[in-house]
Design an enzyme around this catalytic site. Structure first.
Site, short mmCIF file in Angstrom:
data_model
loop_
_atom_site.label_atom_id
_atom_site.label_comp_id
_atom_site.label_asym_id
_atom_site.label_seq_id
_atom_site.Cartn_x
_atom_site.Cartn_y
_atom_site.Cartn_z
N THR A 139 38.14 7.63 -40.46
CA THR A 139 39.01 7.64 -41.63
C THR A 139 39.99 8.81 -41.59
O THR A 139 39.63 9.93 -41.22
CB THR A 139 38.17 7.72 -42.91
OG1 THR A 139 37.31 6.59 -42.96
CG2 THR A 139 39.03 7.74 -44.15
N GLY A 178 31.39 12.72 -42.79
CA GLY A 178 30.28 13.56 -43.20
C GLY A 178 29.83 14.47 -42.07
O GLY A 178 29.77 14.06 -40.91
N GLU A 421 32.73 2.76 -45.00
CA GLU A 421 32.44 1.70 -44.03
C GLU A 421 33.12 0.39 -44.42
O GLU A 421 32.58 -0.69 -44.20
CB GLU A 421 30.93 1.48 -43.85
CG GLU A 421 30.13 2.73 -43.56
CD GLU A 421 30.72 3.57 -42.44
OE1 GLU A 421 31.36 3.00 -41.54
OE2 GLU A 421 30.57 4.80 -42.48
#
Length: 660
Positions: A139, A178, A421
């Site tokens: 992303t 993350g 996702e």
């Protein structure tokens, strides 16, 4: 033990242990899962202060510390099976996220799915032991779900046999991964591949981002934390900017596509193979939806059995709020949904593993449906669960708003699932593409198989009122099989409506892309109906497989409630398609009330069967012993604000009161 919960458990119609075995897959799986849970819950190294009372930086440090201990303990205990690793990982931080999570859920699976044997030998062992801590950087600030829009570039230099990575714009900066902010030292970066003057689209590259030993960012790398979020305080979601950053050619994952030393591009057998990690994680997220919803239901149902409020009959003692029909109507359909999603999650895991094995043998025939099913069910289950967790919180009244209930944390930890996702609306539209292709296949005379095989009946049957007018007399609202057929007809009808509307727009607009956008509401509804049918079908099939009669009976009631509640909430679809009559919808609503009454004596036993230990649940309201009020008071006393009788901020108020 709270006497209300004692009474509830004594009055159940089945043994919760037997249902726990069904959920785990076998008694042996239950035994082994508990054994692994106890390794953590009885280990003083995994005990830590209540994270609710810590700052974000403190929470992050606790999470990193526990993750490091987790790896050491897994080595010590010899935990290597993927399912057992998952159980172990889920518990070491209880209900909070872990900064190294993506190393195990994305980095390693991508390496396994897309890396060559040599690449796996180089990086896999180190990443399992956290010498290499990986994340998955896909992303960007400007693009997420629209993968083709990603702007990060990897340009091949044949003279040095290196890729040059660049973040050419502000919007191309990797954003959200993350563990990227402070934890990871490597990232799998998705970038547009350029070689010999041509762009070949997105490919995955292993990119070192921090120096091993010092953990300092490498030259050409700008990396950091993106700041506080709605939840996920323990997770260092990060940003990554690359400036002419060079990596060896061998750092491109080349199991499927390759770049030769001279820059020649070798395309993969199937472009979809490069999306293997996304399919894996989406199939896994269906199970996560089930787990989060099961936790929320456990808290809300137990608390509703302990809480007494108001009166039903004047002058009599205050009843348990679980005795109110409105409370049952709030919670029992959600409980039924939790069980439905548990079984769908298990099915998706098995299906992914089976089809992945077929892909390894060169059989790609089921890959399109797997891609469509994981996308659609990820969206369907996470949307439903997101709404349901909040409904459970509100069903707990004012105390549900407190962090001590555990529900706010479950919600803020789960809700990103609706957007990460793959943003859910886009996921539904991906499923719709598969449905439209399947519809076109049927209309060109071909048969389709799998979960869309119901479309084979369309040319002969046509979902039109005059030709299915006999259908209402066939619906048996007490038969899960009959209700599955009703959901099948609803899905077929909405798929056909979407397909016909799309065809009409194509004729009028001359552009498939514009037509797709103008039909997208219908397409999403068709995908939702398809996914709803799949869930009802799988739940019904699971009930029929159960041998123990007491377990089958209670699951059958839940299956009926799930199916009938869905009809009640979408009555317009069943009426407009003449799948059911108005009088049948009235019967459905009446039967739902009967099922609420029938499920009521088993409600606490049904949530007990999820087998969450108190530490895992992290809730004062959902405690197994039901001693809510005493522990609510004890929890409040631990608030840092209570460390002093007079807070230091009183100095700001004192001057205002000096004249009194």
């Amino acid at each position: 033990m709270n006497p209300d919960l004692q009474k509830e458990r004594a009055g159940a119609s089945f043994n919760p242990e037997l249902l726990t075995n069904v959920l785990d897959g076998s008694p042996e799986n239950t035994r082994r899962r508990r054994e692994i849970e106890n390794l953590i819950l009885n280990d003083p190294d995994f005990q830590h202060e209540n994270l609710n009372f810590l700052s974000r930086s403190q929470r992050y440090e606790v999470a990193v510390k526990k993750s490091a201990i987790m790896v050491q303990k897994m080595r010590k205990f010899g935990i290597a099976d993927p399912a057992e690793i998952m159980w172990f990982k889920k518990l070491h931080l209880v209900n909070f996220v872990e900064p190294v999570g993506l190393n195990y859920s994305m980095f390693i699976p991508t390496l396994l799915n897309q890396g060559t044997t040599a690449q796996q030998e180089k990086w896999l062992h180190s990443s399992k032991g956290l010498e290499i801590i990986g994340t998955y950087a896909q992303t960007e600030m400007g693009h997420g779900t629209h993968l083709r829009g990603l702007e990060t570039t990897a340009t091949y230099d044949p003279e040095t046999q290196e890729f040059i990575l660049n973040s050419p714009t502000v919007t191309s900066i990797k954003w959200w991964p993350g563990g990227l902010g402070k934890t990871s030292n490597h990232a799998i970066v998705l970038a547009q591949l350029f070689t010999q003057g041509k762009c070949y689209g997105l490919h995955a590259f292993i990119v070192p981002i921090r120096e091993l030993g010092t953990h300092k960012p490498l030259p050409g790398i700008t990396v950091g934390d993106i700041g506080p979020k709605f939840g996920y305080d323990e997770m260092d979601n990060g940003y990554l900017k690359m400036d002419n950053y060079r990596i060896p050619r061998e750092n491109m994952l080349m199991k499927h596509a390759q770049v030769k030393p001279d820059g020649t591009y070798v395309k993969p057998l199937n472009n979809k193979l490069t999306y293997g990690t996304m399919v894996f994680i989406r199939s896994f997220l269906v199970g996560e939806s089930a787990r989060s919803l099961s936790k929320a239901c456990t808290i809300a149902v137990r608390y509703s059995a302990v809480r007494h409020q108001s009166e039903i009959n004047p002058g009599e003692p205050e009843p348990q709020i679980l005795d109110y029909q409105t409370q049952q109507y709030k919670l029992f359909p959600l409980l039924a949904t939790a069980y439905a999603f548990q079984f769908v999650g298990a099915y998706m895991k098995e299906t992914y593993l089976r089809i992945n094995e077929d892909i390894g043998h060169g059989d790609l025939s089921e890959l399109p449906e797997l891609h469509a099913l994981t996308a659609g069910l990820k969206a369907f289950t996470s949307w439903t669960t997101n709404t349901a967790i909040e409904a459970c919180r509100m069903a707990c009244g004012g105390h549900g708003y407190s962090h001590c209930s555990g529900l706010p944390n479950i919600y803020v930890t789960f809700t990103p699932t609706c957007t990460f996702e793959g943003e859910n609306t886009v996921m539904m539209l991906q499923t719709a593409r598969f449905l439209m292709k399947s519809y076109d296949q049927v209309h060109s005379g071909k048969l389709v198989c799998g979960m869309v095989s119901y479309l084979n009946d369309l040319p002969s049957q046509r979902i039109q009122p005059q030709q299915v007018a006999v259908w209402p007399t066939m619906v048996d609202i007490n038969s899960p099989d009959s209700l599955t057929e009703a959901y099948k007809l609803r899905a077929a009808r909405l798929v056909e409506i979407a397909a016909k509307n799309l065809q009409t727009e194509v004729i009028h607009r001359k552009s498939k892309e514009v037509a797709w956008n103008l039909t997208s509401i219908d397409l999403v509804r068709a995908s939702e109906a398809h996914c709803h049918y799949v869930v009802v079908k799988l739940f019904t099939e699971k009930v029929l497989q159960i041998q123990e009669k007491s377990i089958q009976a209670v699951l059958r009631r839940l299956c009926l409630l799930y199916s009938l509640y869905g009809i009640s909430q979408n009555a317009g679809d069943f009426l407009q398609g003449s799948i059911m009559t108005e009088s049948q919808i009235t019967q459905v609503n009446g039967r739902i009330k009967e099922l609420l009454t029938a499920i009521r004596p088993d409600a606490v036993a049904l949530v007990d069967a999820f087998d969450f230990q108190d530490v895992t649940l992290g809730s004062v309201l959902g405690r197994y012993d039901g001693n809510v009020y005493e522990n609510l008071f004890e929890w409040a006393k631990k608030s840092p604000l209570n460390k002093t009788e007079v807070h230091e901020s009183y100095k700001h108020l004192k001057s205002l009161q000096s004249k009194l």
